[in-house]
Design a protein around this motif. Structure first.
Motif, mmCIF file in Angstrom:
data_model
loop_
_atom_site.group_PDB
_atom_site.id
_atom_site.type_symbol
_atom_site.label_atom_id
_atom_site.label_comp_id
_atom_site.label_asym_id
_atom_site.label_seq_id
_atom_site.Cartn_x
_atom_site.Cartn_y
_atom_site.Cartn_z
ATOM 1 N N VAL A 171 40.601 44.435 45.351
ATOM 2 C CA VAL A 171 39.612 43.583 44.701
ATOM 3 C C VAL A 171 39.848 42.143 45.148
ATOM 4 O O VAL A 171 40.953 41.608 44.992
ATOM 5 C CB VAL A 171 39.720 43.681 43.160
ATOM 6 C CG1 VAL A 171 38.754 42.697 42.499
ATOM 7 C CG2 VAL A 171 39.431 45.103 42.700
ATOM 8 N N ALA A 172 38.817 41.520 45.698
ATOM 9 C CA ALA A 172 38.917 40.129 46.139
ATOM 10 C C ALA A 172 38.514 39.220 44.991
ATOM 11 O O ALA A 172 37.356 39.177 44.585
ATOM 12 C CB ALA A 172 38.022 39.885 47.350
ATOM 13 N N GLY A 173 39.495 38.500 44.453
ATOM 14 C CA GLY A 173 39.225 37.604 43.334
ATOM 15 C C GLY A 173 40.132 37.894 42.156
ATOM 16 O O GLY A 173 40.748 38.969 42.074
ATOM 17 N N ILE A 177 35.480 39.021 35.941
ATOM 18 C CA ILE A 177 34.741 40.179 36.446
ATOM 19 C C ILE A 177 35.587 40.985 37.427
ATOM 20 O O ILE A 177 35.462 42.203 37.531
ATOM 21 C CB ILE A 177 33.403 39.740 37.072
ATOM 22 C CG1 ILE A 177 32.465 40.941 37.198
ATOM 23 C CG2 ILE A 177 33.610 39.100 38.423
ATOM 24 C CD1 ILE A 177 31.050 40.568 37.551
ATOM 25 N N ALA A 178 36.499 40.302 38.140
ATOM 26 C CA ALA A 178 37.385 41.000 39.076
ATOM 27 C C ALA A 178 38.357 41.904 38.317
ATOM 28 O O ALA A 178 38.607 43.040 38.725
ATOM 29 C CB ALA A 178 38.142 39.991 39.921
ATOM 30 N N ALA A 180 37.842 43.179 35.337
ATOM 31 C CA ALA A 180 37.050 44.265 34.764
ATOM 32 C C ALA A 180 36.753 45.324 35.823
ATOM 33 O O ALA A 180 36.821 46.528 35.559
ATOM 34 C CB ALA A 180 35.753 43.721 34.186
ATOM 35 N N ALA A 181 36.440 44.884 37.043
ATOM 36 C CA ALA A 181 36.164 45.818 38.138
ATOM 37 C C ALA A 181 37.418 46.594 38.505
ATOM 38 O O ALA A 181 37.366 47.807 38.766
ATOM 39 C CB ALA A 181 35.634 45.062 39.350
ATOM 40 N N ALA A 182 38.568 45.923 38.520
ATOM 41 C CA ALA A 182 39.826 46.599 38.843
ATOM 42 C C ALA A 182 40.146 47.676 37.818
ATOM 43 O O ALA A 182 40.583 48.783 38.160
ATOM 44 C CB ALA A 182 40.958 45.576 38.915
ATOM 45 N N ALA A 183 39.913 47.361 36.550
ATOM 46 C CA ALA A 183 40.152 48.348 35.490
ATOM 47 C C ALA A 183 39.218 49.544 35.641
ATOM 48 O O ALA A 183 39.620 50.694 35.448
ATOM 49 C CB ALA A 183 39.968 47.694 34.124
ATOM 50 N N VAL A 193 45.223 49.852 42.587
ATOM 51 C CA VAL A 193 44.249 48.795 42.838
ATOM 52 C C VAL A 193 45.009 47.492 43.040
ATOM 53 O O VAL A 193 45.799 47.090 42.184
ATOM 54 C CB VAL A 193 43.259 48.631 41.666
ATOM 55 C CG1 VAL A 193 42.257 47.520 41.981
ATOM 56 C CG2 VAL A 193 42.528 49.934 41.382
ATOM 57 N N ARG A 194 44.785 46.855 44.172
ATOM 58 C CA ARG A 194 45.422 45.571 44.445
ATOM 59 C C ARG A 194 44.389 44.457 44.309
ATOM 60 O O ARG A 194 43.220 44.647 44.610
ATOM 61 C CB ARG A 194 46.023 45.555 45.850
ATOM 62 C CG ARG A 194 47.212 46.489 46.016
ATOM 63 C CD ARG A 194 47.711 46.500 47.458
ATOM 64 N NE ARG A 194 48.950 47.253 47.597
ATOM 65 C CZ ARG A 194 49.022 48.570 47.689
ATOM 66 N NH1 ARG A 194 47.906 49.292 47.654
ATOM 67 N NH2 ARG A 194 50.194 49.177 47.821
ATOM 68 N N MET A 195 44.864 43.300 43.854
ATOM 69 C CA MET A 195 43.991 42.148 43.701
ATOM 70 C C MET A 195 44.535 41.000 44.539
ATOM 71 O O MET A 195 45.744 40.749 44.553
ATOM 72 C CB MET A 195 43.891 41.735 42.234
ATOM 73 C CG MET A 195 43.376 42.833 41.329
ATOM 74 S SD MET A 195 43.218 42.331 39.608
ATOM 75 C CE MET A 195 41.838 41.188 39.718
ATOM 76 N N ILE A 196 43.641 40.325 45.264
ATOM 77 C CA ILE A 196 44.040 39.196 46.095
ATOM 78 C C ILE A 196 43.172 37.987 45.772
ATOM 79 O O ILE A 196 42.026 38.130 45.339
ATOM 80 C CB ILE A 196 43.939 39.519 47.601
ATOM 81 C CG1 ILE A 196 42.483 39.891 47.970
ATOM 82 C CG2 ILE A 196 44.887 40.641 47.986
ATOM 83 C CD1 ILE A 196 42.264 40.068 49.453
ATOM 84 N N ASP A 197 43.724 36.809 45.954
ATOM 85 C CA ASP A 197 42.971 35.585 45.708
ATOM 86 C C ASP A 197 43.613 34.452 46.515
ATOM 87 O O ASP A 197 44.825 34.490 46.779
ATOM 88 C CB ASP A 197 42.972 35.230 44.223
ATOM 89 C CG ASP A 197 41.782 34.357 43.847
ATOM 90 O OD1 ASP A 197 41.359 33.539 44.690
ATOM 91 O OD2 ASP A 197 41.267 34.491 42.724
ATOM 92 N N THR A 198 42.818 33.479 46.879
ATOM 93 C CA THR A 198 43.355 32.318 47.585
ATOM 94 C C THR A 198 44.005 31.331 46.620
ATOM 95 O O THR A 198 44.747 30.450 47.042
ATOM 96 C CB THR A 198 42.238 31.599 48.362
ATOM 97 O OG1 THR A 198 41.169 31.280 47.459
ATOM 98 C CG2 THR A 198 41.702 32.487 49.476
#
Length: 218
Positions: A171-173, A177-178, A180-183, A193-198
């Motif tokens: 998930v980018a972000g 909402i990111a 919620a989407a990951a869940a 599920v991995r999450m990344i952000d700048t």
């Protein structure tokens, strides 16, 4: 060539998600009529409507007045109940293909009327600005490929296929909402599920992150 059919309303709202529905209800309370609410989908509610009340589902919407968290579809049903009592016309499967901001006119296509014009004293765009694409975030240049879907695309895919095409999505972000989407992805069978952000820290509050991460099965 025959002239394209045209109608005029006080306010036309593009997008029948929570923002659009809420705007329409607010205008109706102020006795602003006629109000026309358009959406390209065949059901109203936007992204929240893609979170139905199912066993093991993800509750993502808080109702502070009722002191509980509910499924997105329950949240939408509450809004639609209020919309039904308002003097607002809702038209689904209506795609806006052109906007003339100076003349306040929209070119709209729908199955019943075909291509036609809608003019208004005011046009409200409520089309999902809460979620930016990876290009808008400045992360990836060029066109978005088929392997970089947005939240709505994922939710519609799950609604039709009932299973994920990916075992380990990213998930980018890190906004609300990111999470919620990951869940939703984890709940739908993703192995991880991995999450990344700048950003150097998540863009979601600690309480919200705890809520989405609290269940070990997610």
């Amino acid at each position: 060539m025959s002239k394209m059919p045209e109608e005029h309303v006080r306010v036309v709202i593009v997008g029948a998600g929570p923002a659009g529905i809420g705007t329409a209800i607010g205008l109706a309370k102020q006795r602003v009529t006629p109000v026309l609410l358009l959406d390209r989908l065949d059901t109203p509610g936007g992204i929240p409507a893609k979170y139905p009340a199912t066993p093991g589902g993800v509750r993502t919407y808080a109702s502070w007045a009722h002191g509980r968290v509910m499924f997105g579809q329950q949240f939408v049903n509450r809004l639609l109940g209020r919309l039904a009592q308002a003097d607002v016309e809702l038209r689904l499967e209506s795609s806006v293909i052109e906007l003339d901001a100076e003349r306040k006119k929209l070119s709209v296509v729908d199955p019943q009327r075909g291509k036609h014009l809608v003019s208004a004293d005011a046009i409200v765009l409520a089309t999902g600005a809460r979620e930016e694409t990876s290009v808008e975030r400045g992360w990836i240049a060029g066109c978005r490929t088929g392997h970089l879907p947005q939240t709505m695309h994922i939710l519609e895919l799950l609604a039709r296929r009932r299973r994920l095409p990916w075992d380990q999505p990213v998930v980018a972000g890190s906004d609300l909402i990111a999470y919620a989407a990951a869940a939703k992805l984890k709940n739908s069978g993703a192995q991880s599920v991995r999450m990344i952000d700048t950003s150097d820290k998540p863009k979601t509050s600690l309480l919200a992150r705890w809520y989405f991460l609290r269940d070990p099965q997610r």
